[in-house]
Design an enzyme around this catalytic site. Sequence first.
Site, PDB file in Angstrom:
ATOM      1  N   GLY A 154     -21.505  -2.962  34.261  1.00  0.00           N
ATOM      2  CA  GLY A 154     -20.926  -3.613  33.899  1.00  0.00           C
ATOM      3  C   GLY A 154     -21.518  -4.200  32.280  1.00  0.00           C
ATOM      4  N   GLY A 213     -21.786  -8.595  30.672  1.00  0.00           N
ATOM      5  CA  GLY A 213     -20.991 -10.184  29.664  1.00  0.00           C
ATOM      6  C   GLY A 213     -21.719 -10.600  28.805  1.00  0.00           C
ATOM      7  N   GLY A 214     -21.794 -12.118  28.457  1.00  0.00           N
ATOM      8  CA  GLY A 214     -21.972 -12.506  27.244  1.00  0.00           C
ATOM      9  C   GLY A 214     -23.840 -12.353  27.942  1.00  0.00           C
ATOM     10  N   VAL A 247     -25.163  -4.891  33.352  1.00  0.00           N
ATOM     11  CA  VAL A 247     -26.247  -3.968  34.662  1.00  0.00           C
ATOM     12  C   VAL A 247     -25.733  -2.154  34.782  1.00  0.00           C
ATOM     13  CG1 VAL A 247     -25.924  -3.906  36.458  1.00  0.00           C
ATOM     14  CG2 VAL A 247     -24.878  -6.012  35.789  1.00  0.00           C
ATOM     15  N   LYS A 261     -30.169  -5.195  36.443  1.00  0.00           N
ATOM     16  CA  LYS A 261     -29.319  -6.262  36.159  1.00  0.00           C
ATOM     17  C   LYS A 261     -30.219  -6.454  34.781  1.00  0.00           C
ATOM     18  CE  LYS A 261     -27.281 -10.484  36.933  1.00  0.00           C
ATOM     19  NZ  LYS A 261     -26.747 -11.737  37.924  1.00  0.00           N
ATOM     20  N   GLU A 309     -29.966  -3.198  44.931  1.00  0.00           N
ATOM     21  CA  GLU A 309     -28.573  -2.407  46.192  1.00  0.00           C
ATOM     22  C   GLU A 309     -27.751  -2.024  45.120  1.00  0.00           C
ATOM     23  OE1 GLU A 309     -26.841  -2.589  50.499  1.00  0.00           O
ATOM     24  OE2 GLU A 309     -27.762  -3.874  49.445  1.00  0.00           O
ATOM     25  N   VAL A 349     -24.013  -1.040  44.930  1.00  0.00           N
ATOM     26  CA  VAL A 349     -22.818  -1.026  45.938  1.00  0.00           C
ATOM     27  C   VAL A 349     -21.710   0.177  45.290  1.00  0.00           C
ATOM     28  CG1 VAL A 349     -21.086  -2.740  47.198  1.00  0.00           C
ATOM     29  CG2 VAL A 349     -23.792  -2.754  46.283  1.00  0.00           C
ATOM     30  N   ASP A 405     -20.949 -20.003  43.460  1.00  0.00           N
ATOM     31  CA  ASP A 405     -19.949 -19.622  41.980  1.00  0.00           C
ATOM     32  C   ASP A 405     -19.877 -18.547  43.122  1.00  0.00           C
ATOM     33  OD1 ASP A 405     -19.146 -18.885  39.641  1.00  0.00           O
ATOM     34  OD2 ASP A 405     -20.655 -17.539  39.088  1.00  0.00           O
TER      35      ASP A 405
END
Length: 512
Positions: free
Chosen positions: A19, A21-22, A26, A41, A91, A93, A138
């Site tokens: 994945g 993002g800005g 990941v 990450k 981890e 997932v 969050d």
Amino acid sequence: MSTLLGKKLLNYRIEKLLGQGGMGEVYLGVHTEIGRKVAIKVIAPHLARDPKIQERFKREALILARLNHPNIVQLYDYWARPEEGLYLIMEYVEGISLDRYIHRVLRGPIPPRQAIEIFLQVLDAFQYAHDNGVIHRDIKPSNILLRNDNVVKVLDFGIARIVTPDPTNAEDPALTKTGTTLGTVVYMSPEQLKAKNPADIDHRSDIYSLGVVLFEMLTGKEMYDRNQLSEFDILVKIASEPPPSLRELAPEIGPDFEPILAKALAKKREERYSRCQDFASDLLQILPKYANQEAGALPRNPALTQTQVSPAEPSFLQRTYARLRASLKDTRSSKRWYLYLSGGILGLTLLGMVAFWFMRYQVQKREAIELTEKFSRALHDHDLNSLEGLLAERLSPFFTDQDIDRRPAIEKYYRSFWKTLQKDSVVWQVLSSTREGDTWQIEGLLYQQYVTSPRTVLEPKKIYNRWWGRYDTRYEAKTLPSTTVCKQKRLVFLLREGQIRGIKLLDDKTCP
């Protein structure tokens, strides 16, 4: 950063992009030695140079490191290289996020029984986090994962806050200053919108966000539709208007959830649940009303509270006992049940012995690994007393020596090292652990990064002597600046009876 694909980071081979993002991406990584899958990450290099981003990323690592719960994603390692990026190794997932499960798989609400079973696991995770002084700030469905084996995992503590009386560990207000929106507006509590500093928010803000998540699970819709409302409209509704009616959006759901959600979503935090445990207790009270509903795929997590709901029918043990008493009236039945009972007791005894052995093995393994970590900390802190306490009287083999006493070993390998260096940093990473008899072998990598002291050298220089018609050699003092050196040592520790009996040096090279 997609150039990381196929490359190696520490001991992990980057397999694919999971994945993005800005702020970063990941990746799926696989340990090259033991084959364990991890999620890595990565913060983009241009953001990794920002001190505020570095501090926030480090804070996420510190928070995950102090949390060890089956429903919270586990941190394996943290690696900071601002010139290349910041890395969290966590981890992996295998599953789906809760928001995708609601809006892509079901395309509607989760049945009440299944929703409760999922949500109890979420509450269990956040009760543990709050007990350890961590406020998430969050909470939203995309930060809750449903694993393929039906276990819930909570992730993304990137803007979480540690509540601590220690002023040295307090959050820097600049990281969450007024005017900076941290979190997703739809799931934020009224006090989170109005907060002027982090101290204005406590764990009850998380409980409000959890109420919003449960509302979305039961209705299949966000509590405030971001496609229909502007962010300003949502802020006004959260701050001043009552929450939408659950019965209006999902009339098929009974009235049992209304008072629970009303309490969780109260505008004043003093009127909300004071603990996730109390939230879970009320959900457990209404769970039997949905017992006849088709069972969800997810098993319920153990209860967060001591309050137990009486079962509508006898338990398995009660039924077995009743059948046993009835069978005693018949001699043959009595003998048969006697054999069953004896076999059951024997099986439980064997199972208990195996469980005891396994638990003891795990405890001894953890103690052995912790011993090597204490060794690393003693090197980092230049703690000679701790080092002497960890090493046995005689060590064999110790690096290149076949047999050496503790004092000569410290003198030869460490005392001179500490005297010559001004500053050093030591990181220990465990790769594998095995046991042979009563001796544990812990293999890992020891990273030593240190700054050498400035030193002065005499540099020869040829000068022409006109009087004698020749070149004379003179020496001029030259100061060499300090330099940063990083060494990677591959070590195997031999541990027995709570002490280090030997250390094998397998490899010693410059850090990659």
